[in-house]
Enzyme design. Structure first.
Site, mmCIF file in Angstrom:
data_model
loop_
_atom_site.group_PDB
_atom_site.id
_atom_site.type_symbol
_atom_site.label_atom_id
_atom_site.label_comp_id
_atom_site.label_asym_id
_atom_site.label_seq_id
_atom_site.Cartn_x
_atom_site.Cartn_y
_atom_site.Cartn_z
ATOM 1 N N ASP A 11 0.791 -1.214 0.000
ATOM 2 C CA ASP A 11 0.000 0.000 0.000
ATOM 3 C C ASP A 11 0.841 1.291 0.000
ATOM 4 O O ASP A 11 0.565 2.224 -0.742
ATOM 5 C CB ASP A 11 -0.819 -0.036 1.298
ATOM 6 C CG ASP A 11 -2.164 0.560 1.078
ATOM 7 O OD1 ASP A 11 -2.761 0.268 0.023
ATOM 8 O OD2 ASP A 11 -2.588 1.348 1.945
ATOM 9 N N LEU A 12 1.872 1.313 0.844
ATOM 10 C CA LEU A 12 2.683 2.534 0.953
ATOM 11 C C LEU A 12 3.371 2.849 -0.378
ATOM 12 O O LEU A 12 3.427 3.996 -0.817
ATOM 13 C CB LEU A 12 3.731 2.379 2.060
ATOM 14 C CG LEU A 12 4.529 3.644 2.334
ATOM 15 C CD1 LEU A 12 3.702 4.658 3.115
ATOM 16 C CD2 LEU A 12 5.818 3.352 3.097
ATOM 17 N N ALA A 13 3.880 1.785 -1.022
ATOM 18 C CA ALA A 13 4.559 1.985 -2.306
ATOM 19 C C ALA A 13 3.594 2.588 -3.321
ATOM 20 O O ALA A 13 3.916 3.576 -3.992
ATOM 21 C CB ALA A 13 5.121 0.659 -2.809
ATOM 22 N N ARG A 41 6.422 -10.701 -3.064
ATOM 23 C CA ARG A 41 6.269 -12.162 -3.111
ATOM 24 C C ARG A 41 5.562 -12.624 -4.378
ATOM 25 O O ARG A 41 5.757 -13.721 -4.855
ATOM 26 C CB ARG A 41 5.452 -12.641 -1.899
ATOM 27 C CG ARG A 41 6.300 -12.781 -0.653
ATOM 28 C CD ARG A 41 5.434 -13.040 0.538
ATOM 29 N NE ARG A 41 4.516 -11.911 0.751
ATOM 30 C CZ ARG A 41 3.676 -11.799 1.763
ATOM 31 N NH1 ARG A 41 3.590 -12.751 2.662
ATOM 32 N NH2 ARG A 41 2.896 -10.745 1.900
ATOM 33 N N LYS A 146 8.457 3.366 10.583
ATOM 34 C CA LYS A 146 8.044 3.075 11.945
ATOM 35 C C LYS A 146 7.081 1.884 11.926
ATOM 36 O O LYS A 146 6.533 1.599 10.875
ATOM 37 C CB LYS A 146 7.385 4.287 12.590
ATOM 38 C CG LYS A 146 6.045 4.693 11.946
ATOM 39 C CD LYS A 146 5.283 5.628 12.826
ATOM 40 C CE LYS A 146 4.159 4.941 13.553
ATOM 41 N NZ LYS A 146 2.891 4.903 12.852
ATOM 42 N N ASP A 175 10.082 9.201 9.825
ATOM 43 C CA ASP A 175 8.888 9.596 10.555
ATOM 44 C C ASP A 175 8.227 10.585 9.612
ATOM 45 O O ASP A 175 8.730 11.697 9.425
ATOM 46 C CB ASP A 175 9.267 10.266 11.882
ATOM 47 C CG ASP A 175 8.028 10.585 12.696
ATOM 48 O OD1 ASP A 175 7.123 11.242 12.140
ATOM 49 O OD2 ASP A 175 7.952 10.187 13.867
ATOM 50 N N HIS A 176 7.118 10.189 8.995
ATOM 51 C CA HIS A 176 6.633 11.026 7.888
ATOM 52 C C HIS A 176 6.161 12.405 8.373
ATOM 53 O O HIS A 176 6.040 13.329 7.584
ATOM 54 C CB HIS A 176 5.577 10.304 7.043
ATOM 55 C CG HIS A 176 4.208 10.279 7.629
ATOM 56 N ND1 HIS A 176 3.817 9.401 8.597
ATOM 57 C CD2 HIS A 176 3.114 11.032 7.367
ATOM 58 C CE1 HIS A 176 2.556 9.614 8.908
ATOM 59 N NE2 HIS A 176 2.093 10.599 8.176
ATOM 60 N N LYS A 180 6.579 16.704 6.652
ATOM 61 C CA LYS A 180 5.507 17.649 6.332
ATOM 62 C C LYS A 180 6.114 19.046 6.196
ATOM 63 O O LYS A 180 6.855 19.491 7.082
ATOM 64 C CB LYS A 180 4.429 17.614 7.424
ATOM 65 C CG LYS A 180 3.687 16.268 7.441
ATOM 66 C CD LYS A 180 2.549 16.257 8.407
ATOM 67 C CE LYS A 180 1.942 14.878 8.567
ATOM 68 N NZ LYS A 180 1.010 14.476 7.517
ATOM 69 N N GLU A 214 -7.672 12.806 14.415
ATOM 70 C CA GLU A 214 -8.068 12.127 13.178
ATOM 71 C C GLU A 214 -9.545 11.788 13.223
ATOM 72 O O GLU A 214 -10.096 11.544 14.305
ATOM 73 C CB GLU A 214 -7.282 10.826 13.022
ATOM 74 C CG GLU A 214 -5.794 11.027 12.895
ATOM 75 C CD GLU A 214 -5.101 9.725 12.490
ATOM 76 O OE1 GLU A 214 -4.996 9.484 11.292
ATOM 77 O OE2 GLU A 214 -4.720 8.967 13.390
ATOM 78 N N HIS A 238 5.453 10.393 16.262
ATOM 79 C CA HIS A 238 5.055 11.662 15.638
ATOM 80 C C HIS A 238 4.940 12.818 16.654
ATOM 81 O O HIS A 238 5.462 13.905 16.433
ATOM 82 C CB HIS A 238 3.709 11.525 14.916
ATOM 83 C CG HIS A 238 3.695 10.452 13.873
ATOM 84 N ND1 HIS A 238 4.779 10.127 13.107
ATOM 85 C CD2 HIS A 238 2.712 9.593 13.465
ATOM 86 C CE1 HIS A 238 4.472 9.143 12.272
ATOM 87 N NE2 HIS A 238 3.222 8.803 12.475
ATOM 88 N N LYS A 343 -10.133 16.232 11.370
ATOM 89 C CA LYS A 343 -8.756 15.886 11.053
ATOM 90 C C LYS A 343 -7.951 17.170 11.171
ATOM 91 O O LYS A 343 -8.192 18.139 10.444
ATOM 92 C CB LYS A 343 -8.675 15.356 9.613
ATOM 93 C CG LYS A 343 -7.262 15.229 9.060
ATOM 94 C CD LYS A 343 -6.568 13.991 9.558
ATOM 95 C CE LYS A 343 -5.120 13.912 9.090
ATOM 96 N NZ LYS A 343 -4.360 12.868 9.762
HETATM 97 C C1 BG6 Z 1 0.550 6.838 10.771
HETATM 98 C C2 BG6 Z 1 -0.254 6.053 11.760
HETATM 99 O O1 BG6 Z 1 1.908 6.842 11.156
HETATM 100 O O2 BG6 Z 1 0.089 8.184 10.715
HETATM 101 C C3 BG6 Z 1 -1.726 6.094 11.385
HETATM 102 O O3 BG6 Z 1 0.187 4.707 11.782
HETATM 103 C C4 BG6 Z 1 -2.192 7.524 11.229
HETATM 104 O O4 BG6 Z 1 -2.523 5.433 12.349
HETATM 105 C C5 BG6 Z 1 -1.256 8.299 10.292
HETATM 106 O O5 BG6 Z 1 -3.501 7.512 10.686
HETATM 107 C C6 BG6 Z 1 -1.619 9.763 10.295
HETATM 108 O O6 BG6 Z 1 -0.849 10.427 9.324
HETATM 109 P P1 BG6 Z 1 -1.307 11.804 8.685
HETATM 110 O O7 BG6 Z 1 -0.199 12.196 7.810
HETATM 111 O O8 BG6 Z 1 -2.587 11.516 7.970
HETATM 112 O O9 BG6 Z 1 -1.566 12.741 9.831
#
Ligand code: BG6
Length: 480
Positions: A11-13, A41, A146, A175-176, A180, A214, A238, A343
């Protein structure tokens, strides 16, 4: 260089990494001689894999796919089936990496991106070593997602294992939130605007509030989330990273090493919260059924895959103190939760209000000045000031706002991948920060496990448990 992507069918890719690479390519930020090897796989031909990449761009790229160059972009991709547990399987990968290096005439600079379940990280790393794939004549880098461990002990064990193959300089812990744009802007804003730096200390600031709320529930991730909870999923990484970025003293030159040092000093200075004190400073909650954005949703306990009567936390709030001269006695409040009313990721700095407690002015509606950084989904910086309305003769809080057009902003993964390609670690989590974050969290985790503090239910679609409001009211504040 070669980018080896573990979890290339995941999914992330699809959602983030391929679009990020494509946008870097459009911006000329991808090396022109790059070999990208996707691993998974499932058995795919190179062409089918390239078409999957193409499809993910059409669905998820922030910019339209451009027919004139997309073919060139996807031609950089190859695919290799890999059984991560099987050492022999890595031989095929090594052959493909070397073949492409020769074909493209590129140096042995290899970046390994592990977009896989956390329990696979160790085995992959050790197999990269035994297969000699990580024995390069150029540089090598490891990017890991993470969660980094599930507590202090497992994080240390994992780090020790990774350190056998990669040194700290080569490990990029993503750590995404650090990708940001508004978060990246925090330090430069202070750096470039002396007026902000002047205000950024305990003489002027009353408290700092960091919110990551969220509306989504746990989506289809009960297996992971029911073990992790908001404390591991969001707070340990985060939220504490946002706290470090907010509280760090601005270094002289903003180099990666200086930023790392300053962040470390912040997390080192966190006043520990013992297991026994947890109930005083920490609020944990769990969502019950309710209505979010006009839709009825079930409670956490009824989510498929959640263990019956689970006591897992979907909400976490805390009061923290940083014991250094800049932040002496200034509370930092952090909170995060699923299924809340909106959100919003934001940092609010509340300034001291000299009119507080002075009825003559309080009655006229003076509120504290706030500096607000909206991080997600909208990006803006605003300053809340008091303006007097001539007709009512009352003060009205008024926002002076600068909004960023988020559509033209690069996404987190673009910025982070580009930094990793450049070898810039400023916005990655260093081991010491991660370890110290776990160290601070550990007694709280234990308090949760021992059920030593209440688990407050809150209706889905609300602001979270009322107990979190009381946490601030005790200090004479409220959440913004
Ligand atoms: C992820 C968490 O690291 O960050 C998720 O595992 C969370 O549970 C998500 O929904 C939130 O990211 P963002 O960028 O939408 O605030």
């Amino acid at each position: 260089m070669t980018l080896v992507l573990f979890g290339a069918t995941g999914d992330l890719a699809q959602r983030k990494l391929f679009p990020a690479l494509y946008n870097l390519y459009l911006d000329g930020k991808l090396p022109s001689a790059i070999s990208i090897i996707g691993l998974g796989r499932t058995n795919y031909s190179d062409r089918v894999f390239q078409m999957n990449v193409h499809a993910s761009l059409q669905e998820f790229s922030r910019r339209d796919v451009q027919p004139e160059n997309v073919e060139e972009f996807i031609s950089k991709f190859r695919y290799c089936v890999l059984d991560v547990f099987n050492e022999e399987s890595y031989q095929g990968l090594l052959n493909l990496i070397q073949m492409r290096e020769q074909e493209l005439g590129i140096a042995e600079n290899r970046m390994f991106y592990l977009s896989v379940a956390p329990d696979l990280v160790e085995i992959i790393t050790s197999n990269l070593q035994s297969s000699k794939i990580s024995d390069t004549k150029g540089w090598k880098r490891l990017i890991v997602e993470k969660p980094f461990g599930t507590d202090l002990k497992t994080a240390r064990e994992l780090n020790e294992k990774l350190s056998k193959v990669f040194n700290e300089e080569e490990i990029y812990r993503i750590d995404h939130y650090l990708g940001k744009p508004m978060v990246q802007n925090l330090e430069t804003l202070k750096f470039a605007n002396p007026i902000l730096e002047l205000l950024w200390n305990h003489d002027q600031i009353a408290n700092v509030q960091i919110t990551a709320s969220e509306t989504v529930g746990i989506e289809k991730r009960a297996g992971y989330y029911d073990q992790a909870g908001a404390i591991r999923d969001m707070a340990q990484n985060h939220l504490l990273q946002l706290l470090m970025m907010t509280a760090l003293d601005i270094p002289e030159n903003l180099t990666a090493q200086e930023v790392e040092q300053e962040k470390r000093e912040v997390v080192e200075a966190l006043r520990p919260i013992s297991k026994e004190e947890a109930s005083k400073h920490i609020i944990r909650g769990q969502y019950a059924a309710g209505e979010v954005l006009g839709e009825s949703v079930i409670g956490y306990q009824d989510e498929p895959g959640v263990v019956p009567a689970s006591k897992n936390d979907t909400y976490f709030a805390a009061r923290l103190y940083i014991e250094n001269p800049s932040w002496e006695n200034i509370p930092f409040y952090i909170r995060t939760g699923k299924r809340l009313e909106q959100k919003s990721t934001r940092i609010v700095i509340e300034f001291k209000n000299k009119w507080k407690g002075n009825p003559a002015f309080e009655d006229e509606g003076i509120t504290p000045n706030l500096l607000i950084f909206e991080i997600n989904p909208n990006e803006s910086v605003s300053l809340l000031v008091n303006l007097k309305n001539p007709s009512t003769e009352r003060y009205e809080p008024t926002n002076i706002t600068f909004s960023v057009n988020s559509n033209i902003q690069p996404e987190s993964y673009e910025l982070l991948l580009s930094d990793a390609i450049e070898g810039d670690k400023t916005f990655f989590a260093h081991w010491k920060e991660v370890e110290l974050s776990w160290q601070w969290i550990q007694p709280i985790l234990e308090a949760f496990q021992e059920d030593a503090l209440p688990l407050y239910p809150y209706p889905a679609g609300s602001k979270g448990p009322e107990a979190a409001d009381r946490l601030l009211q005790e200090d004479g504040f409220n959440w913004w």
